[in-house]
Scaffold this active site. Structure first.
Site, PDB file in Angstrom:
ATOM      1  N   GLN A   9       3.798  -1.385   1.184  1.00  0.00           N
ATOM      2  CA  GLN A   9       5.088  -2.141   0.751  1.00  0.00           C
ATOM      3  C   GLN A   9       6.298  -1.623   1.023  1.00  0.00           C
ATOM      4  OE1 GLN A   9       3.716  -2.930  -3.227  1.00  0.00           O
ATOM      5  NE2 GLN A   9       5.654  -3.833  -4.012  1.00  0.00           N
ATOM      6  N   SER A  88      -1.028   3.663   1.468  1.00  0.00           N
ATOM      7  CA  SER A  88      -1.319   2.837   0.539  1.00  0.00           C
ATOM      8  C   SER A  88      -1.859   1.411   0.471  1.00  0.00           C
ATOM      9  CB  SER A  88       0.034   2.705  -0.458  1.00  0.00           C
ATOM     10  OG  SER A  88       0.138   2.002  -1.778  1.00  0.00           O
ATOM     11  N   LEU A  89      -1.035   0.079   0.393  1.00  0.00           N
ATOM     12  CA  LEU A  89      -1.556  -1.050   0.559  1.00  0.00           C
ATOM     13  C   LEU A  89      -2.085  -1.173   2.252  1.00  0.00           C
ATOM     14  CD1 LEU A  89      -1.449  -3.995   0.372  1.00  0.00           C
ATOM     15  CD2 LEU A  89       1.085  -3.833   1.595  1.00  0.00           C
ATOM     16  N   ARG A 113      -4.882  -6.775  -6.378  1.00  0.00           N
ATOM     17  CA  ARG A 113      -4.369  -5.238  -6.674  1.00  0.00           C
ATOM     18  C   ARG A 113      -2.704  -5.558  -7.214  1.00  0.00           C
ATOM     19  NH1 ARG A 113      -1.328  -1.959  -3.131  1.00  0.00           N
ATOM     20  NH2 ARG A 113      -2.155   0.472  -3.324  1.00  0.00           N
ATOM     21  N   HIS A 195       0.814   5.061  -7.744  1.00  0.00           N
ATOM     22  CA  HIS A 195       0.177   6.289  -7.356  1.00  0.00           C
ATOM     23  C   HIS A 195       0.270   7.387  -8.643  1.00  0.00           C
ATOM     24  CE1 HIS A 195      -1.128   4.400  -3.904  1.00  0.00           C
ATOM     25  NE2 HIS A 195       0.021   4.188  -3.470  1.00  0.00           N
ATOM     26  N   GLN A 244      -7.403   5.230  -5.249  1.00  0.00           N
ATOM     27  CA  GLN A 244      -6.157   5.386  -4.684  1.00  0.00           C
ATOM     28  C   GLN A 244      -5.093   4.862  -5.621  1.00  0.00           C
ATOM     29  OE1 GLN A 244      -4.414   2.253  -2.819  1.00  0.00           O
ATOM     30  NE2 GLN A 244      -4.618   2.803  -0.763  1.00  0.00           N
TER      31      GLN A 244
END
Length: 294
Positions: A9, A88-89, A113, A195, A244
């Site tokens: 992102q 991440s993503l 998500r 996170h 995650q």
């Protein structure tokens, strides 16, 4: 060895993917399929929407995923990963291109998500902040001493960490980081504490969806944010993907381990060039570039 890396992102821009849609039938077909799966025209927002509309988590995450995955498909035979990783993503994009997930399941999980994270953000005012030029252990120590929820969330490269948590705790931590010698400690324009433990409601929601999705044995190892090591076992990949959301993104450690594992060239697939910059800061001798369609 070629290490393909996938952004998260923040890499989005209006117009992303339009060239792929207009020039490649396989891209057009996948974008149209995505509109159908998502139940709204994400292509309209990606190609000609406003930056504000594209910045909404429920749009941003599928948009970046689609750009990355479709670009890799358009590359055809030139796309030959020896290993993959995503920030991440980006981990979801990586798992589709190495065959762990199919396109439809990957997109559905990314959409779920994004919606789950959006919901978790609305439950409690929370934020993230970038801390520059302070050692990891100092950042961790300050976070541990501040009352409330604040944790190290993204280990992007040496001297660049992102912290995440409750607004007040992050604000106090930023002041303490500056006092400890950080060059900068500045709030980021994000909707929530990604996170961090505050994402627990989203983690639970996503865990159920992940458990009900088929994960195949990948064609090459993925270096996941949580473990930072080469993983091929579908069950292990699943568990790391669930962890995650509330665990830190250990990008520095992942890149270091990919180099130890034989990576000689890092190729960023998707919008922007952020990850290439981080790779060079992690190891100045590493080669990093954007994916190209031959």
């Amino acid at each position: 060895m070629n290490a393909y890396i996938f952004p998260g992102q923040g890499a989005q821009f209006v117009g992303m993917g339009l060239d792929l849609y207009e020039n490649y039938p396989v891209a057009q077909e996948l974008f149209e399929k995505a509109n159908e799966i998502l139940g709204f025209s994400i292509t309209d927002i990606m190609f000609e929407g406003t930056p504000e509309a594209l910045k909404e988590t429920k749009v941003t995450q599928p948009a970046i995923f689609l750009h990355s995955v479709i670009l890799s498909k358009v590359m055809g035979d030139a796309f030959k990963p020896d290993m993959v990783a995503g920030h991440s993503l980006g981990e979801f994009s990586a798992l589709v291109v190495n065959g762990t997930l199919n396109f439809e399941d990957g997109l559905k999980l990314v959409s779920q998500r994004a919606l789950a994270m959006q919901k978790a953000c609305e439950l409690q005012p929370s934020t993230m902040a970038a801390v520059l030029a302070l050692a990891d252990d100092v950042v961790e120590k300050i976070c541990a001493e501040v009352p409330g929820v604040v944790v190290a969330a993204n280990y992007n490269c040496p001297g660049q960490l992102v912290i995440s948590g409750e607004v007040e705790a992050v604000t106090i931590a930023c002041e303490k980081m500056k006092e400890a010698g950080a060059r900068r400690a500045l709030m980021l324009p994000v909707g929530g504490a990604f996170h961090s433990p505050l994402m627990e409601p989203a983690r639970e929601e996503l865990a159920a969806a992940i458990e009900n999705t088929v994960f195949n044995t990948p064609s090459c190892p993925i270096y996941q944010n949580v473990s930072t090591t080469a993983i091929m076992d579908p069950e292990e990949i699943k568990q790391n993907l669930i962890s995650q959301l509330t665990a830190p993104v250990k990008w520095t450690q992942s890149v270091q381990n990919m180099i130890k594992g034989g990576a000689t060239q890092f190729i960023e697939v998707g919008p922007g060039k952020v990850l290439q910059g981080l790779v060079k800061k992690i190891d100045s001798s590493a080669e990093a570039k954007s994916a190209e369609i031959v």
